[in-house]
Design a protein around this motif. Structure first.
Motif, mmCIF file in Angstrom:
data_model
loop_
_atom_site.group_PDB
_atom_site.id
_atom_site.type_symbol
_atom_site.label_atom_id
_atom_site.label_comp_id
_atom_site.label_asym_id
_atom_site.label_seq_id
_atom_site.Cartn_x
_atom_site.Cartn_y
_atom_site.Cartn_z
ATOM 1 N N UNK A 133 0.818 -1.210 0.000
ATOM 2 C CA UNK A 133 0.000 0.000 0.000
ATOM 3 C C UNK A 133 0.853 1.261 0.000
ATOM 4 N N UNK A 134 0.305 2.303 -0.530
ATOM 5 C CA UNK A 134 0.936 3.606 -0.453
ATOM 6 C C UNK A 134 0.564 4.164 0.907
ATOM 7 N N UNK A 135 1.555 4.401 1.693
ATOM 8 C CA UNK A 135 1.280 4.866 3.053
ATOM 9 C C UNK A 135 0.868 6.330 3.031
ATOM 10 N N UNK A 136 -0.186 6.638 3.759
ATOM 11 C CA UNK A 136 -0.707 8.005 3.791
ATOM 12 C C UNK A 136 0.351 8.997 4.256
ATOM 13 N N UNK A 137 1.078 8.644 5.296
ATOM 14 C CA UNK A 137 2.036 9.576 5.876
ATOM 15 C C UNK A 137 3.412 9.463 5.232
ATOM 16 N N UNK A 138 3.564 8.563 4.258
ATOM 17 C CA UNK A 138 4.835 8.305 3.574
ATOM 18 C C UNK A 138 5.885 7.685 4.489
ATOM 19 N N UNK A 139 5.498 7.320 5.701
ATOM 20 C CA UNK A 139 6.397 6.605 6.610
ATOM 21 C C UNK A 139 5.642 5.421 7.179
ATOM 22 N N UNK A 140 6.378 4.391 7.553
ATOM 23 C CA UNK A 140 5.747 3.234 8.170
ATOM 24 C C UNK A 140 5.340 3.585 9.593
ATOM 25 N N UNK A 141 4.132 3.168 9.968
ATOM 26 C CA UNK A 141 3.808 3.237 11.385
ATOM 27 C C UNK A 141 4.435 1.995 12.027
ATOM 28 N N UNK A 142 4.322 1.860 13.343
ATOM 29 C CA UNK A 142 5.015 0.764 14.026
ATOM 30 C C UNK A 142 4.523 -0.603 13.566
ATOM 31 N N UNK A 143 3.242 -0.728 13.261
ATOM 32 C CA UNK A 143 2.695 -2.007 12.791
ATOM 33 C C UNK A 143 3.287 -2.367 11.431
ATOM 34 N N UNK A 144 3.297 -1.402 10.509
ATOM 35 C CA UNK A 144 3.859 -1.652 9.181
ATOM 36 C C UNK A 144 5.343 -1.963 9.261
ATOM 37 N N UNK A 145 6.046 -1.288 10.148
ATOM 38 C CA UNK A 145 7.485 -1.513 10.272
ATOM 39 C C UNK A 145 7.767 -2.945 10.756
ATOM 40 N N UNK A 146 7.055 -3.394 11.780
ATOM 41 C CA UNK A 146 7.247 -4.743 12.292
ATOM 42 C C UNK A 146 6.877 -5.774 11.225
ATOM 43 N N UNK A 147 5.776 -5.556 10.528
ATOM 44 C CA UNK A 147 5.379 -6.458 9.430
ATOM 45 C C UNK A 147 6.437 -6.489 8.336
ATOM 46 N N UNK A 148 6.951 -5.334 7.974
ATOM 47 C CA UNK A 148 7.962 -5.242 6.920
ATOM 48 C C UNK A 148 9.210 -6.045 7.290
ATOM 49 N N UNK A 149 9.723 -5.842 8.496
ATOM 50 C CA UNK A 149 10.930 -6.561 8.915
ATOM 51 C C UNK A 149 10.683 -8.064 8.999
ATOM 52 N N UNK A 150 9.530 -8.467 9.501
ATOM 53 C CA UNK A 150 9.254 -9.900 9.593
ATOM 54 C C UNK A 150 9.123 -10.520 8.209
ATOM 55 N N UNK A 151 8.471 -9.818 7.298
ATOM 56 C CA UNK A 151 8.342 -10.342 5.938
ATOM 57 C C UNK A 151 9.709 -10.488 5.293
ATOM 58 N N UNK A 152 10.555 -9.468 5.431
ATOM 59 C CA UNK A 152 11.887 -9.509 4.850
ATOM 60 C C UNK A 152 12.737 -10.629 5.458
ATOM 61 N N UNK A 153 12.731 -10.742 6.766
ATOM 62 C CA UNK A 153 13.560 -11.736 7.437
ATOM 63 C C UNK A 153 13.039 -13.164 7.235
ATOM 64 N N UNK A 154 11.738 -13.305 7.062
ATOM 65 C CA UNK A 154 11.154 -14.626 6.847
ATOM 66 C C UNK A 154 11.497 -15.155 5.454
ATOM 67 N N UNK A 155 11.779 -14.260 4.545
ATOM 68 C CA UNK A 155 12.084 -14.681 3.179
ATOM 69 C C UNK A 155 13.560 -14.549 2.902
#
Length: 155
Positions: A133-155
């Protein structure tokens, strides 16, 4: 190192990391891990050998530490080490919801009484889903950040 030694070393490291998380319900999660086949289970998508599920989970945690994510370690421990917990088998809990494995993992953790933060819940539930998604604030909130890191590290 022989397979049994690797499994035992992985078990000790994961249990030590989880015992360091002071959270309601963690004792039940640790009991579940010890009673289920989490530490001996194959993980076909990652490591197709005995102990692969636990080794994969520990690897995701270690990879997240290398990323130096600006996320508290106790959140990383919970999400990385438990994101695939539903892939282990325990006769008392194998009935947990039929949806995708991220959702089943959070439902299992809730059933065991682990209190998850909203960010942890979403990161585990959606760890297989890239954030497009295109983030409204152009920055990850804490939920998106944790999801992003887990997705990256899981793959």
């Amino acid at each position: 190192m022989i397979r049994r030694e690797i499994i035992n070393q992985t078990r000790e490291e994961i249990l030590s990391l989880l015992k360091g998380v002071k959270r309601e319900g963690m004792d039940a999660v640790i009991r579940y891990l010890n009673e289920s086949d989490f530490f001996t289970r194959k993980c076909y998508s990652h490591h197709c050998f005995s102990g692969g599920l636990a080794i994969h989970s520990l690897g995701v945690y270690k990879e997240s530490k290398k990323c130096e994510a600006p996320i508290a370690d106790h959140h990383l421990r919970i999400v990385a080490l438990l994101h695939d917990i539903c892939k282990s088998h325990h006769p008392q809990y194998d009935h947990i919801h039929p949806h995708h494995h991220g959702y089943r993992s959070v439902k299992l953790l809730e059933t065991l009484g682990l209190i998850l933060t909203n960010d942890e819940y979403e990161a585990i539930k959606l760890h297989m889903h890239r954030i497009d998604k295109t983030l409204r604030s152009k920055t990850y909130d804490s939920c998106d950040m944790l999801r992003h890191y887990m997705h990256q590290c899981d793959h």
